[in-house]
Structures are given as C-alpha cells and as structure tokens.
Design a protein around this motif. Structure first.
Motif, short mmCIF file in Angstrom:
data_model
loop_
_atom_site.label_atom_id
_atom_site.label_comp_id
_atom_site.label_asym_id
_atom_site.label_seq_id
_atom_site.Cartn_x
_atom_site.Cartn_y
_atom_site.Cartn_z
N TRP A 32 -19.10 35.51 -25.10
CA TRP A 32 -19.10 35.33 -26.34
C TRP A 32 -19.99 34.32 -26.97
O TRP A 32 -20.70 34.64 -28.00
CB TRP A 32 -17.33 34.89 -26.57
N ILE A 86 -10.34 42.51 -24.44
CA ILE A 86 -9.18 41.64 -24.78
C ILE A 86 -7.90 41.95 -24.23
O ILE A 86 -7.53 43.04 -24.53
CB ILE A 86 -9.24 41.39 -26.19
N ARG A 129 -7.88 38.16 -19.72
CA ARG A 129 -8.89 37.65 -20.84
C ARG A 129 -8.32 37.38 -22.23
O ARG A 129 -7.86 38.40 -22.92
CB ARG A 129 -10.07 38.77 -20.80
N THR A 130 -8.39 36.17 -22.60
CA THR A 130 -7.59 35.59 -23.93
C THR A 130 -8.72 35.44 -24.78
O THR A 130 -9.65 34.65 -24.74
CB THR A 130 -6.74 34.56 -23.38
N VAL A 131 -8.40 35.52 -25.99
CA VAL A 131 -8.98 34.91 -27.33
C VAL A 131 -7.98 34.28 -28.14
O VAL A 131 -6.59 34.64 -28.20
CB VAL A 131 -9.87 36.01 -28.35
N VAL A 152 -3.89 37.58 -26.86
CA VAL A 152 -4.46 37.05 -28.16
C VAL A 152 -3.27 35.89 -28.42
O VAL A 152 -1.95 36.27 -28.54
CB VAL A 152 -4.30 37.93 -29.31
N TRP A 193 -16.23 34.41 -19.49
CA TRP A 193 -15.74 35.30 -20.48
C TRP A 193 -16.05 34.26 -21.78
O TRP A 193 -16.59 35.18 -22.73
CB TRP A 193 -13.95 35.25 -20.59
#
Length: 520
Positions: free
Chosen positions: A329, A266, A210-212, A269, A325
C-alpha cells in the motif's frame, strides 16, 4: 411561581450540571432567560455568547460543544426563531454532539389562539431531538423544574445512554417576564450526580486476514485509537481528514484512488468514526464477502451497506499482521503521490502549501465540499492538526459559525477552510457584535466561482452541460473580499502557493479572511 423564578431555576440547574457555555439569540419571550444568563456571565459563572441570527447561534453552540466535549446550550425566543436551529440540531443529532435547545414559549393556553409568535414549537425539532421536555412558569415549582432540566442535560450528554445529542427544553413563560430579582446571581449547588454508563471490554483481533483500518469523522480520542490499532496490526490506515487519524507510519494518503487496485484482496475492515467522503470506501463498507468490524464507543454505529459483521466498543491487535501487505500500500501511495504532484496543477499545489503550514498545535475546521476532499489527498504528516468538520450530515451551512464556536470553546486560533459557496451560506457569522468576545479566526476561501464539486458527479457529464452551470455550479459575481471587509474582517488576497504559505506563517489575530482565486 413566576417566569423569573423559572428562568433563574433553569440557569442555576445548567450551572449545577456543569454547563459553562450558552449561546443566546435575543428576543422578547426569552427576556428572563437572557437577563438571568447575563447576570451569571457577569458573575463569572458561565460564558455567554450573543448572536442576532439563530441559525448561526445554533452552529456556534455546536462548535463550542465539539471543542469542549461538554453540553452547550442555545437559547431562542418563540416562533420561527426555534425553526432556525433545525440545521444545527440535525447535524448535532447525526454527529452525536451534546446540544441543549432552550426555546422560550408562551403558555400552553395561548396555543392556537392566534397570539403573536405562537406556534406548536415543543415538538418542532421532531425526531432530530433526542427528547423534548416542557417546563412552565404556570405549572410545578423549583424542585420539578430542576429535575426536568437536569434530566435534559444528562440526556444530551449521553452519560447514561452512551448516545449524546440534541435535547429541547421548551420553557413556557407567562407575563410578567422580568423583575429586579432576575439580576441577582443564582447559587450553584451539587447538581444531579449521574454515573456514566461503562463500555464493554476490549476485543482482541487476531492477525491473519488482510486488514485495512478505515477512519471517518471522529474526535481526537477516537482518531488516536484508530492510529494505535493500525500501528499494532501494521495495517493500512485509510483515514479521512476529520478522523484525526491521518498520521503515522500506516496512513495512506491516496487511499481512495488505491482502493480499486487493492479491493479484491481485502479480507477484513475495521471501522472507526463515521466515514462519508468517498464512494470507494462506501463500496467497501457494502461488501458482504469481507469481515466488517465497527468500533462504536456509543450506542449507535454506522453501517451504510447493511453488511456489518460485529459491533464492538474497542479493539486491540493480538499480533502484527503480514508486513508485506502494508508495504504494498505504501509503495503504491508514493507512486500515486508523484503523479498527483506532477499533474495536480494549482489546486494541488495550494493544498500542499496549506497543509504543510499546519502543525500539531493548530486547529482546523473544514468545509464539506472540495476543501475536505482536497485535504483527503494531501501528504501525510507525522503529527497533523486537530481537525473538525460537520460530517454528521455533511452540509455546507453553518461552517463559519462552527469554526467560531470551536475557537471560542478551545481558546485557540482556528483556521476555517471553505469554498466560495460555503462562505456565502454563512458569511453573516462574521458580523460579531461590538460587545462580544472576538475569536482568533482565519478563514481561507478557495474561490473557484461556484460549485465545482458537482463536476465530478454524474450531473457533470457532457449530456447535462447545457444546464450544469445554472442549476449545479451556480456561479456568482459577489465580491467576497468586499463582503468580508464589510463585516469587519481583515482581508488578504492570495494568488499562488508561495504567497499562501507566507500568509499562513503569520500568527492569527482577530478575524481575517484569506481569499484565494482558483480556476474552475
């Protein structure tokens, strides 16, 4: 060789190496440089911008360099004049902006003699300059001077080091300082040919974690890369206003309010640019339990929490990530936006009106206090304006001057959005000389009577209320509209979002100030 020979060689070398904008603060010792530059300007070889205040001149050069992407020179006389460039040099160093400081000086034999305006200025800028190069009319000749100045321009550009920044050339000039030869235009040659250092290849990141994507202060090109990568991966894009990435289907407007809700989930990143605005992002970049990938096209990279896992030149997504995901957001973002619109009051309404007025053709410079944080909660636009801000060190000084430099360098109208204290820091920049080119510049001043930004920090707690107003908020009774008008700017008073929207819809002509009064 004479000081005129040296000055003409310096100007010729700037032209040879592609420098096309120079900002000059007049003085006595830099007279041969001033006349050689004025001659080149009249011949159409470069654009000369003259300012009486060295601090403002430094930030105008900074804005010119940011707008054009090239090296811009700023020229001062000796003594305290050089010291006044330090704030702009510090910002240029931390923002990676190519700035060439040409500081006129007396001959080395006069140092420590008590001669007027003589000090040890060749290292005055210290570690904030990438290098200090000395050239002297009493030493060397044309070939030596050309080589040294060319080296300084290349170093400031970052062509070989992949790290642009400020470089000082201390130009030691002996009397006599002028003769009629200085008025003869110099010839432009091929210059020193330097090939740019090539970045490494693109790193392909697999889908899965799970990436931001975090985007901090960055150029338009870096911002576009962040938008593209987030779109490839389908990852939430947490983009600051000056990242030039706050747009598109993945951008999350209220990310700093949502991070505490999502932080524990998260896993990875990916960071573009230089994030500086919010403590939740700083906390995220300090975690040791997530994979932190820093995308840094230059030689340096940010790592405020000393937690970086990898540093890469560029990234590409191997496959899209999990769609739910991003959807989570965006749903939470819509919910928070509704609450902000309902409870945000006048400041939120003014921010919405202001940012709704900007399109992709607009250029905006943001002050480093509340205005950039207000913009950081503004609704996401499909195609927003190009945004600049001095976030290398996030100071409020020189913001108007930076905006003037951006306007002169881009040749486009520019809107500068600042608070009242930021305006006071740099209001003299509005005093543009009668013989100078005037930019199309609109300054929007959100006047809340002091430094309200500090109320949201620890010192704003009730325990410190007795001293807060005096030592943090610093309220002032200056009539900002009258001051701006005194410097020749057109002034409009605005009281509500509808009036602001109407004012912003007008084309910008010349220098004008839109004064908006806000409650604290």
């Amino acid at each position: 060789m004479s000081s005129v020979d040296l000055a003409r060689t310096v100007v010729a070398t700037l032209l040879d190496q592609g420098v096309r904008h120079v900002v000059l603060a007049p003085g006595s010792r830099n007279a041969p440089l001033a006349l050689a530059l004025a001659t080149a300007d009249r011949a159409g070889q470069l654009s000369l911008h003259v300012r009486v205040d060295e601090r403002s001149a430094g930030f105008i050069a900074l804005g010119l360099a940011r707008a054009t992407g090239g090296v811009v020179a700023v020229v001062t006389t000796s003594g305290t004049a050089v010291g006044n460039l330090l704030p702009a040099v510090m910002e240029a160093r931390h923002a990676g902006v190519g700035l060439l400081v040409l500081s006129a000086d007396r001959p080395a034999s006069m140092i420590d003699s008590g001669a007027n305006q003589t000090t040890r200025q060749d290292r005055l800028l210290g570690e904030h300059a990438l290098a200090c190069i000395r050239v002297a009319s009493e030493s060397g000749g044309v070939a030596d001077w050309r080589a040294q100045v060319a080296r300084a321009v290349v170093l400031a550009s970052g062509a070989r080091t992949r790290q642009p920044g400020p470089v000082q050339v201390n130009v030691e000039l002996a009397a006599p300082l002028v003769d009629p030869q200085v008025l003869v235009p110099v010839e432009v040659g091929p210059g020193l040919q330097v090939l740019s250092a090539q970045p490494a290849g693109v790193v392909v990141l697999p889908a899965g974690p799970r990436t931001v994507v975090v985007a901090g202060d960055a150029s338009a090109a870096v911002g576009a890369a962040a938008v593209e990568f987030a779109g490839q991966l389908g990852a939430p894009l947490l983009a600051e206003p000056s990242s030039n990435a706050r747009r598109g289907r993945c951008a999350v407007a209220a990310y700093r309010l949502l991070l505490p809700r999502f932080a524990d989930r998260i896993e990875r990143v990916v960071v573009f640019g230089h994030p500086t605005l919010s403590r939740p992002v700083t906390a995220l970049l300090s975690r040791q339990d997530v994979e932190l990938i820093m995308v840094a096209p230059g030689a340096e990279w940010i790592d405020p929490g000393h937690a970086a896992s990898r540093v890469v030149d560029a990234v590409r997504a191997g496959a899209p990530g999990p769609g739910d995901w991003l959807a989570e957001w965006l749903a939470a973002d819509r919910e928070v936006a509704q609450g902000l619109d309902a409870d945000g009051g006048l400041r939120r309404a003014l921010t919405r009106a202001l940012w709704a007025s900007f399109g992709p053709e607009d250029v905006v410079v943001l002050g480093s206090s509340n205005p950039i944080r207000d913009a950081d909660l503004a609704p996401i636009a499909e195609q927003g304006p190009q945004v600049f801000a001095n976030r290398g060190l996030a100071g409020i000084d020189g913001t108007l001057s930076t905006g003037i430099g951006v306007a002169l360098g881009s040749g486009r109208p520019v809107t500068v959005v600042v608070g009242d204290l930021t305006l006071l820091h740099d209001v003299s920049a509005l005093g543009i000389g009668d013989l100078e080119r005037r930019p199309d510049l609109r300054v929007v001043v959100l006047d809340d009577h002091g430094g309200s930004i500090f109320a949201g920090l620890e010192q704003g707690a009730a325990d410190y209320a007795e001293h807060f107003e005096r030592v943090f908020a610093t309220p002032q009774a200056v009539d900002l509209a009258a001051v701006a008008a005194g410097f020749g700017a057109g002034v409009v008073q605005v009281a509500n979002p509808d009036d602001l929207a109407q004012e912003m819809a007008r084309p910008v002509h010349g220098v004008e100030v839109v004064h908006v009064r806000l409650p604290r």
